[in-house]
Design a protein around this motif. Structure first.
Motif, PDB file in Angstrom:
ATOM      1  N   THR A  75       0.689  -1.329   0.109  1.00 55.04           N
ATOM      2  CA  THR A  75      -0.011  -0.057  -0.211  1.00 55.04           C
ATOM      3  C   THR A  75       0.921   1.241  -0.051  1.00 55.04           C
ATOM      4  OG1 THR A  75      -0.340   0.031   2.355  1.00 55.04           O
ATOM      5  CG2 THR A  75      -1.763  -1.267   1.203  1.00 55.04           C
ATOM      6  N   ALA A  76       2.005   0.999   0.523  1.00 59.52           N
ATOM      7  CA  ALA A  76       2.960   2.271   0.469  1.00 59.52           C
ATOM      8  C   ALA A  76       3.278   2.739  -1.059  1.00 59.52           C
ATOM      9  CB  ALA A  76       4.300   1.865   1.239  1.00 59.52           C
ATOM     10  N   LEU A  77       3.213   1.808  -1.751  1.00 60.76           N
ATOM     11  CA  LEU A  77       3.350   1.875  -3.168  1.00 60.76           C
ATOM     12  C   LEU A  77       2.296   2.872  -3.782  1.00 60.76           C
ATOM     13  CD1 LEU A  77       4.728  -1.075  -4.586  1.00 60.76           C
ATOM     14  CD2 LEU A  77       6.315   0.878  -3.991  1.00 60.76           C
ATOM     15  N   LEU A  78       1.157   2.605  -3.314  1.00 60.27           N
ATOM     16  CA  LEU A  78       0.048   3.325  -3.756  1.00 60.27           C
ATOM     17  C   LEU A  78      -0.637   4.854  -3.274  1.00 60.27           C
ATOM     18  CD1 LEU A  78      -1.700  -0.086  -4.210  1.00 60.27           C
ATOM     19  CD2 LEU A  78      -0.656   1.056  -5.796  1.00 60.27           C
ATOM     20  N   GLY A  79      -0.053   4.860  -2.096  1.00 58.06           N
ATOM     21  CA  GLY A  79      -0.631   5.811  -1.370  1.00 58.06           C
ATOM     22  C   GLY A  79       0.316   6.303  -0.073  1.00 58.06           C
ATOM     23  N   VAL A  80      -0.139   6.792   0.952  1.00 61.09           N
ATOM     24  CA  VAL A  80       0.613   7.144   2.271  1.00 61.09           C
ATOM     25  C   VAL A  80       0.071   6.118   3.116  1.00 61.09           C
ATOM     26  CG1 VAL A  80       1.301   9.074   3.679  1.00 61.09           C
ATOM     27  CG2 VAL A  80       0.545   9.627   1.584  1.00 61.09           C
ATOM     28  N   ASN A  81       1.065   5.415   3.656  1.00 60.64           N
ATOM     29  CA  ASN A  81       0.835   4.576   5.026  1.00 60.64           C
ATOM     30  C   ASN A  81       1.093   5.502   6.442  1.00 60.64           C
ATOM     31  OD1 ASN A  81       0.656   2.263   3.729  1.00 60.64           O
ATOM     32  ND2 ASN A  81       2.442   1.663   3.933  1.00 60.64           N
ATOM     33  N   HIS A  82       0.074   5.245   7.238  1.00 59.29           N
ATOM     34  CA  HIS A  82       0.027   5.945   8.549  1.00 59.29           C
ATOM     35  C   HIS A  82       0.074   4.997   9.649  1.00 59.29           C
ATOM     36  CE1 HIS A  82      -1.380   9.810   6.575  1.00 59.29           C
ATOM     37  NE2 HIS A  82      -1.772   9.107   5.843  1.00 59.29           N
ATOM     38  N   ARG A  83       1.301   4.833  10.236  1.00 63.38           N
ATOM     39  CA  ARG A  83       1.372   4.397  11.441  1.00 63.38           C
ATOM     40  C   ARG A  83       0.997   5.010  12.658  1.00 63.38           C
ATOM     41  NH1 ARG A  83       2.950  -0.616  11.461  1.00 63.38           N
ATOM     42  NH2 ARG A  83       3.980  -1.440   9.204  1.00 63.38           N
ATOM     43  N   LEU A  84      -0.011   4.613  13.379  1.00 62.27           N
ATOM     44  CA  LEU A  84      -0.783   5.387  14.511  1.00 62.27           C
ATOM     45  C   LEU A  84       0.045   4.795  15.747  1.00 62.27           C
ATOM     46  CD1 LEU A  84      -4.244   5.364  13.224  1.00 62.27           C
ATOM     47  CD2 LEU A  84      -2.482   7.364  13.083  1.00 62.27           C
ATOM     48  N   GLU A  85      -0.061   5.717  16.915  1.00 60.10           N
ATOM     49  CA  GLU A  85       0.676   5.338  18.210  1.00 60.10           C
ATOM     50  C   GLU A  85      -0.401   4.167  18.662  1.00 60.10           C
ATOM     51  OE1 GLU A  85       0.469   8.287  21.041  1.00 60.10           O
ATOM     52  OE2 GLU A  85       1.610   9.621  19.476  1.00 60.10           O
ATOM     53  N   ASN A  86      -1.693   4.129  18.380  1.00 61.48           N
ATOM     54  CA  ASN A  86      -2.438   3.066  18.661  1.00 61.48           C
ATOM     55  C   ASN A  86      -3.444   2.949  17.859  1.00 61.48           C
ATOM     56  OD1 ASN A  86      -4.644   4.684  19.519  1.00 61.48           O
ATOM     57  ND2 ASN A  86      -3.377   5.367  20.858  1.00 61.48           N
ATOM     58  N   ILE A  93     -10.050   8.198  13.886  1.00 62.02           N
ATOM     59  CA  ILE A  93     -11.051   9.361  13.552  1.00 62.02           C
ATOM     60  C   ILE A  93     -10.120  10.489  13.591  1.00 62.02           C
ATOM     61  CG2 ILE A  93     -12.879  10.738  14.413  1.00 62.02           C
ATOM     62  CD1 ILE A  93     -14.105   8.178  13.474  1.00 62.02           C
ATOM     63  N   SER A  94      -9.250  10.783  14.501  1.00 62.86           N
ATOM     64  CA  SER A  94      -8.367  12.116  14.276  1.00 62.86           C
ATOM     65  C   SER A  94      -7.774  12.010  13.032  1.00 62.86           C
ATOM     66  CB  SER A  94      -7.462  12.069  15.462  1.00 62.86           C
ATOM     67  OG  SER A  94      -8.111  12.100  16.722  1.00 62.86           O
ATOM     68  N   LEU A  95      -7.157  11.019  12.614  1.00 61.61           N
ATOM     69  CA  LEU A  95      -6.524  10.731  11.298  1.00 61.61           C
ATOM     70  C   LEU A  95      -7.594  10.951  10.346  1.00 61.61           C
ATOM     71  CD1 LEU A  95      -3.921  10.012   9.677  1.00 61.61           C
ATOM     72  CD2 LEU A  95      -4.717   7.705   9.671  1.00 61.61           C
ATOM     73  N   ALA A  96      -8.512  10.532  10.130  1.00 61.78           N
ATOM     74  CA  ALA A  96      -9.559  10.654   9.054  1.00 61.78           C
ATOM     75  C   ALA A  96      -9.881  12.363   8.923  1.00 61.78           C
ATOM     76  CB  ALA A  96     -10.802   9.899   9.330  1.00 61.78           C
ATOM     77  N   LYS A  97      -9.941  12.900   9.964  1.00 60.10           N
ATOM     78  CA  LYS A  97     -10.363  14.434   9.946  1.00 60.10           C
ATOM     79  C   LYS A  97      -9.286  15.074   9.485  1.00 60.10           C
ATOM     80  CE  LYS A  97     -13.702  15.611  13.286  1.00 60.10           C
ATOM     81  NZ  LYS A  97     -14.107  15.731  14.774  1.00 60.10           N
ATOM     82  N   LYS A  98      -8.107  14.807  10.019  1.00 62.26           N
ATOM     83  CA  LYS A  98      -6.955  15.686   9.523  1.00 62.26           C
ATOM     84  C   LYS A  98      -6.845  15.644   7.969  1.00 62.26           C
ATOM     85  CE  LYS A  98      -2.393  14.574  10.254  1.00 62.26           C
ATOM     86  NZ  LYS A  98      -1.256  13.863  11.289  1.00 62.26           N
ATOM     87  N   LEU A  99      -7.144  14.229   7.488  1.00 60.62           N
ATOM     88  CA  LEU A  99      -6.954  14.223   6.096  1.00 60.62           C
ATOM     89  C   LEU A  99      -8.098  14.531   5.182  1.00 60.62           C
ATOM     90  CD1 LEU A  99      -5.437  10.626   6.143  1.00 60.62           C
ATOM     91  CD2 LEU A  99      -4.247  12.535   5.793  1.00 60.62           C
ATOM     92  N   ASN A 100      -9.151  15.185   5.767  1.00 62.29           N
ATOM     93  CA  ASN A 100     -10.213  15.549   5.254  1.00 62.29           C
ATOM     94  C   ASN A 100     -10.925  14.473   4.315  1.00 62.29           C
ATOM     95  OD1 ASN A 100     -11.073  18.051   5.739  1.00 62.29           O
ATOM     96  ND2 ASN A 100      -9.511  18.871   4.476  1.00 62.29           N
ATOM     97  N   THR A 101     -11.148  13.213   5.141  1.00 63.74           N
ATOM     98  CA  THR A 101     -11.262  11.923   4.309  1.00 63.74           C
ATOM     99  C   THR A 101     -12.703  11.887   3.575  1.00 63.74           C
ATOM    100  OG1 THR A 101      -9.727  10.688   5.761  1.00 63.74           O
ATOM    101  CG2 THR A 101     -11.296   9.417   4.526  1.00 63.74           C
ATOM    102  N   ASP A 102     -12.901  11.784   2.593  1.00 68.51           N
ATOM    103  CA  ASP A 102     -14.183  11.432   1.944  1.00 68.51           C
ATOM    104  C   ASP A 102     -14.702  10.182   2.203  1.00 68.51           C
ATOM    105  OD1 ASP A 102     -14.264  14.094   0.207  1.00 68.51           O
ATOM    106  OD2 ASP A 102     -12.373  13.398  -0.377  1.00 68.51           O
ATOM    107  N   LEU A 103     -13.925   9.200   2.316  1.00 69.72           N
ATOM    108  CA  LEU A 103     -14.514   7.846   2.645  1.00 69.72           C
ATOM    109  C   LEU A 103     -13.381   7.003   3.151  1.00 69.72           C
ATOM    110  CD1 LEU A 103     -16.593   5.477   1.823  1.00 69.72           C
ATOM    111  CD2 LEU A 103     -15.137   5.035   0.004  1.00 69.72           C
ATOM    112  N   ILE A 104     -13.945   6.415   4.228  1.00 68.89           N
ATOM    113  CA  ILE A 104     -13.059   5.303   5.280  1.00 68.89           C
ATOM    114  C   ILE A 104     -13.383   3.934   4.785  1.00 68.89           C
ATOM    115  CG2 ILE A 104     -12.547   4.646   7.388  1.00 68.89           C
ATOM    116  CD1 ILE A 104     -12.922   7.401   8.434  1.00 68.89           C
ATOM    117  N   VAL A 105     -12.546   3.316   4.513  1.00 69.73           N
ATOM    118  CA  VAL A 105     -12.973   1.872   3.928  1.00 69.73           C
ATOM    119  C   VAL A 105     -12.239   0.961   4.879  1.00 69.73           C
ATOM    120  CG1 VAL A 105     -12.651  -0.010   2.147  1.00 69.73           C
ATOM    121  CG2 VAL A 105     -12.938   2.487   1.537  1.00 69.73           C
ATOM    122  N   VAL A 106     -13.099   0.302   5.894  1.00 69.03           N
ATOM    123  CA  VAL A 106     -12.485  -0.525   6.792  1.00 69.03           C
ATOM    124  C   VAL A 106     -12.303  -2.179   6.442  1.00 69.03           C
ATOM    125  CG1 VAL A 106     -12.934  -1.246   9.222  1.00 69.03           C
ATOM    126  CG2 VAL A 106     -13.892   0.734   8.486  1.00 69.03           C
TER     127      VAL A 106
END
Ligand code: AMP
Ligand code: GLY
Length: 465
Positions: A75-86, A93-106
């Motif tokens: 996935t690092a080849l296709l976008g940005v990976n985010h390793r979170l503290e937890n 949710i904080s990450l999603a808001k910071k990124l102005n996410t239009d869609l979260i796919v779980v």
């Protein structure tokens, strides 16, 4: 199928050095785009399924940037990976808001069972994945059984057992065929024992009751398994072509159960007659039930099926996520823009999306670490992956990355039980088989193992023995 994102061709993409791309860890699709609508997508998870989802999303003309958390080397080849503290819901949710996410796919079930979709709804974020109350269909086998009973969906008969139960009498009641014992919790694939050994069944019943307070004993369903991935929301549902996984570790369906050693799609066992029964007896009643909940089911329902000798389908299990490796062979057959489908379902607009499929076949074979599934040996170098870098994008055949990391020396190392999967897409299953295995033959992993018979039920001569 040619991969083209924002005018950048497959060839140019493949020309980049893997380590360079990985170190940067970010390719901003947004900056290449002049034809996209620039949507930002955040994919949660780190397996082959998430690499497959990201790959399919790169085909979308609507997607501007892809983020993944935690992601993997693919996935690092296709976008940005985010390793979170937890991986707490609030952190995501904080990450999603910071990124102005239009869609979260779980991707995986755990964040859904922990309430990620509920938190997204509270924050006004579009989420592909059901709320916790519905994710419970996977989190609790008992809940799934009770839901099926209430909806009249065919499944195996069962009993619940606890400390007060007469275990010997219960084992007698299901004697004459293998015993099927299921824990009522998410157990990472280790919660089910199917055995003809009475003492093994009894031991598992007792240890499960000691751990969880109760356990399910289920009637054995004979037949052939198939997986149906069904995208749904409050407005509609769409079933993707049926696929078949190979859960046992070794050829000929021998050895321990795994997360899945390979898959192919479509699975010929699901004929149009079987498919019609699945819709009428299972999918329609489940959708009627799930769409009428206070928050409708918005996501993918994985229906694990057993098709018996009379071509009658029974539900073995529900999962609330895409199957892995079923996802790797099903998504490439979708012709419609995946973002439109997932975004539509996240917003109860699926009925407005016309979903078309390619008339093609896909097959994937998983390369696993030595010792998988019991105790996989991690940290070994994978030879040939550098040369195969161009193959981490859609083509006629490609590599789906799962448990792979980058070492300090910039080499690819196996960091998981299931390391990667080689996928072929062709006009016939036989050809898809040939090209998937051809990639695999270029890779080396000390002690690594894979099944040589993926697709054997559907392709003559594919029994690998
Ligand atoms: P589950 O986690 O419920 O899907 O179970 C894991 C695997 O156990 C399934 O994929 C089947 O291969 C097998 N299994 C589960 N339930 C049954 C059943 N009632 N009859 C036969 N096999 C089963
Ligand atoms: N391949 C089976 C699963 O994802 O549960």
């Amino acid at each position: 199928m040619t991969r083209r994102v924002g005018g950048r061709s497959n060839k140019a993409w493949a020309g980049r050095q893997s380590s360079e791309v990985f170190r940067e860890g970010l390719i901003h699709l947004r900056t290449w785009s002049h034809i996209m609508e620039d949507a930002t997508v955040l994919v949660i998870g780190s397996g082959g399924r998430e690499h497959a989802l990201c790959l399919a999303l790169t085909q979308s003309t609507r997607v501007g940037s892809i983020h993944c958390s935690p992601g993997n080397a693919g996935t690092a080849l296709l976008g940005v990976n985010h390793r979170l503290e937890n991986n707490a819901t609030s952190t995501i949710i904080s990450l999603a808001k910071k990124l102005n996410t239009d869609l979260i796919v779980v991707g995986p079930e755990a964040p859904l069972c922990e309430g990620l979709a509920d938190a997204c709804a509270e924050q006004g974020l579009a989420c592909f994945g059901p709320v916790a109350a519905l994710a419970h269909l996977e989190g609790s086998k008992l809940h799934a059984k009770q839901t099926m009973r209430a909806a009249g969906v065919p499944t195996a008969d069962f009993q619940t057992l606890d400390e007060a139960s007469d275990i010997e009498a219960a084992l007698d009641a299901y004697a004459g065929q293998p015993w099927v014992v299921k824990r009522n919790v998410l157990a990472g694939g280790k919660g089910v024992v199917v055995t003809s050994d009475r003492s093994e069944a009894k031991d598992f019943i007792e240890s499960s009751i000691a751990l969880d307070g109760m356990v399910l004993l289920e009637a054995f369903l004979p037949g052939e398994e198939a997986s149906m991935l069904v995208i749904m929301d409050g407005s509609s549902y769409v079933s993707l072509p049926a696929s078949q996984d190979h859960k046992r570790a070794y050829d000929g369906d021998q050895g321990p159960n795994t997360g899945g050693m390979g898959a192919y799609c479509p699975a010929p066992i699901v004929t149009s007659e079987v498919s019609e029964k699945i819709h009428r007896r299972i999918l329609q009643p489940m959708h009627d039930h799930l769409a009428s909940q206070p928050t409708p089911y918005r996501g993918v329902l994985f229906v694990g099926l057993m098709i018996d000798e009379h071509d009658d389908p029974y539900v073995v299990e529900f999962n609330v996520r895409f199957g892995d490796p079923e996802c790797q062979v099903t998504l490439p057959l979708i012709k419609t823009d995946l973002y439109e489908i997932l975004h539509g379902a996240a917003n109860d607009r699926l009925k407005d999306v016309k979903v078309d499929f390619h008339h093609a076949s896909a097959l994937t074979v998983v390369l696993a670490s030595e010792g998988y599934p019991a105790s996989p040996i991690k940290g070994r170098t994978i030879q040939g992956l550098e040369a195969g870098m161009g193959r981490m994008n859609y083509g006629s055949s490609w590599i789906n990355i799962a448990g792979v990391s980058m070492s300090e020396k910039d080499t690819y190392i196996a960091s998981g039980g299931r390391v990667l999967a080689c996928t072929g897409l062709a006009t016939s299953l036989g050809e898809a088989h040939e090209i998937a295995y051809a990639i695999l033959s270029t890779l080396e992993l000390e002690g690594g193992h894979y099944r040589k018979d993926i697709g054997f039920r559907a392709i003559s001569g594919a029994n690998g023995i």
